[in-house]
Enzyme design. Sequence first.
Site, PDB file in Angstrom:
ATOM      1  N   HIS A  42       0.859  -1.194   0.000  1.00 64.87           N
ATOM      2  CA  HIS A  42       0.000   0.000   0.000  1.00 64.87           C
ATOM      3  C   HIS A  42       0.891   1.240   0.000  1.00 64.87           C
ATOM      4  O   HIS A  42       1.732   1.411   0.897  1.00 64.87           O
ATOM      5  CB  HIS A  42      -0.928  -0.006   1.221  1.00 64.87           C
ATOM      6  CG  HIS A  42      -2.068  -0.974   1.058  1.00 64.87           C
ATOM      7  ND1 HIS A  42      -2.543  -1.769   2.072  1.00 64.87           N
ATOM      8  CD2 HIS A  42      -2.833  -1.260  -0.046  1.00 64.87           C
ATOM      9  CE1 HIS A  42      -3.546  -2.499   1.615  1.00 64.87           C
ATOM     10  NE2 HIS A  42      -3.729  -2.213   0.330  1.00 64.87           N
ATOM     11  N   GLU A  89       1.702   3.745   3.041  1.00 66.26           N
ATOM     12  CA  GLU A  89       2.169   3.186   4.315  1.00 66.26           C
ATOM     13  C   GLU A  89       3.700   3.233   4.364  1.00 66.26           C
ATOM     14  O   GLU A  89       4.393   2.219   4.347  1.00 66.26           O
ATOM     15  CB  GLU A  89       1.597   1.767   4.478  1.00 66.26           C
ATOM     16  CG  GLU A  89       0.065   1.800   4.520  1.00 66.26           C
ATOM     17  CD  GLU A  89      -0.626   0.453   4.335  1.00 66.26           C
ATOM     18  OE1 GLU A  89       0.063  -0.587   4.317  1.00 66.26           O
ATOM     19  OE2 GLU A  89      -1.868   0.443   4.197  1.00 66.26           O
ATOM     20  N   ARG A 148      -3.139   4.978  -2.134  1.00 60.33           N
ATOM     21  CA  ARG A 148      -3.051   3.611  -1.570  1.00 60.33           C
ATOM     22  C   ARG A 148      -2.799   2.555  -2.639  1.00 60.33           C
ATOM     23  O   ARG A 148      -2.078   1.583  -2.420  1.00 60.33           O
ATOM     24  CB  ARG A 148      -4.386   3.305  -0.871  1.00 60.33           C
ATOM     25  CG  ARG A 148      -4.630   1.838  -0.499  1.00 60.33           C
ATOM     26  CD  ARG A 148      -6.010   1.708   0.132  1.00 60.33           C
ATOM     27  NE  ARG A 148      -6.453   0.333   0.301  1.00 60.33           N
ATOM     28  CZ  ARG A 148      -6.256  -0.404   1.400  1.00 60.33           C
ATOM     29  NH1 ARG A 148      -5.594   0.105   2.420  1.00 60.33           N
ATOM     30  NH2 ARG A 148      -6.722  -1.633   1.488  1.00 60.33           N
ATOM     31  N   HIS A 178       2.560  -3.853   6.622  1.00 59.21           N
ATOM     32  CA  HIS A 178       1.659  -2.727   6.347  1.00 59.21           C
ATOM     33  C   HIS A 178       1.719  -1.746   7.519  1.00 59.21           C
ATOM     34  O   HIS A 178       2.411  -1.949   8.499  1.00 59.21           O
ATOM     35  CB  HIS A 178       0.208  -3.218   6.270  1.00 59.21           C
ATOM     36  CG  HIS A 178      -0.147  -4.047   5.087  1.00 59.21           C
ATOM     37  ND1 HIS A 178      -1.086  -3.663   4.171  1.00 59.21           N
ATOM     38  CD2 HIS A 178       0.285  -5.273   4.674  1.00 59.21           C
ATOM     39  CE1 HIS A 178      -1.232  -4.596   3.255  1.00 59.21           C
ATOM     40  NE2 HIS A 178      -0.406  -5.595   3.529  1.00 59.21           N
ATOM     41  N   GLU A 199       0.675  -5.016  10.880  1.00 62.42           N
ATOM     42  CA  GLU A 199       0.282  -3.606  10.775  1.00 62.42           C
ATOM     43  C   GLU A 199       1.125  -2.823  11.779  1.00 62.42           C
ATOM     44  O   GLU A 199       0.894  -2.881  12.989  1.00 62.42           O
ATOM     45  CB  GLU A 199      -1.207  -3.426  11.103  1.00 62.42           C
ATOM     46  CG  GLU A 199      -2.146  -4.145  10.158  1.00 62.42           C
ATOM     47  CD  GLU A 199      -2.475  -3.355   8.890  1.00 62.42           C
ATOM     48  OE1 GLU A 199      -1.916  -2.258   8.694  1.00 62.42           O
ATOM     49  OE2 GLU A 199      -3.282  -3.867   8.094  1.00 62.42           O
TER      50      GLU A 199
END
Length: 413
Positions: free
Chosen positions: A176, A179, A231, A301, A376
């Site tokens: 993405h 990020e 994104r 991510h 994440e």
Amino acid sequence: MKVLVVALLCLVVTSATVKFNWYEVIRVYPKTSVQLNFIRHLEHSGKYDFWKTAATKGFADIMASKENMISLKSMLRVTGIRYSIFISDVQGKIDQINAIPRKEAGPKSSRYALTWDNYYQYETIREFCYALAQDYPDLVTLEVVGTSLEGRELVLLKISSGGEGKPGIFVDGGIHAREWISPATVTYMMREMVENYAAHPEVVDNVDWYFMPLINPDGYEFSHTDNRMWRKTRSTTSIAGCYGADPNRNWDFHWAEGGTSSYPCSEIYTGPVPFSEIEMANVRDAILARASQLRIYLTVHSYGQMLLIPWGYDAVYPEDYPELEELGLAATDALTAVYNTKYDVGCSGVIYGPAAGASDDWNKGVAGIKYSYTLELPDNGRYGFLLPATEIMPVAVETWEFFRVLAERISAN
Ligand code: 0X9
Ligand code: ZN
């Protein structure tokens, strides 16, 4: 004259950049299933930028312009959904972060420009990969596994001290675009393993590592040059005039099921067919070529501080879930022990909400890699994607412990 040309060029470059003046990010808390469905419906409409999807339990983070926010808030009031302000002026936040004086921190090299006190564009990351491979030929092998739609190299670095029959761990970053902490952290892991090999040889000696630090380079570059909040990829398959597909809804496993959109302008657009995005097709092939060796797949991510375990296409647990959870908890515990950064570990479809066609599910379900995870990275509700560069080093240092445990545990069993 020269000055005028430069000034004009600057103007063009600046005006090409999307501004987010008075865009707001709010955190919404749907409580009932009706409220949750309403928020999910908003997400699929493509009108709002969901920084975080509507999780089954908890909240969603939504960015909108001032005008769109007025109507959104009145809909939330009508439907009785509570919300709080996360960022009140996105552009203000971007400008404020850009103005933070750069404090030199972390390692530096005379062989490449990449550092870990700033975010860098594609070319600098690529240069770093080539420099590592050139300087450490005994440890590093570089392979270009294809190019992006716009012709950027998809670089794969194998880090290995040789020998046969070792378990393989595949790590990717930057799927993405916005990020940014992801490629920054992944490159730090690569550097630590190679340049600091002697400090912890076991991390490399017991495993063959495969790193792809930036698998959506076109989107990433675009997020630096044109739109900080980009994104997706940058493909032009749509007829709706919108660019890109969500590379993490493009994998061929339960493709286009829950938590996806067939609307090309949506941030969670599946793409027209599975693996329509050339970058994902190339990464898929790179993984398949090594699948029999791979024991762990980790895709990095941000944000939210979560370790997500399949399945993510729906709230369904794989039968070996306890084993994945055990390794995940061991790794996140080691991470947390560094600076007390807390991570939630759980089944993706349950703690994050359904999102089908993601790389973690495909790697487990199709490539057959048992331990497949989405990490994440921070933060958890202050800056979101706009995490200041001063945070790269703390995040990298604590995440190193996570990687260390993966290596240790996978080579032991
Ligand atoms: O929605 C995503 O693609 C990931 N979160 S993010 O905020 N970085 O966009 C999570 C994907 C989790 N995995 C699956 N749902 N399979
Ligand atoms: Zn992501």
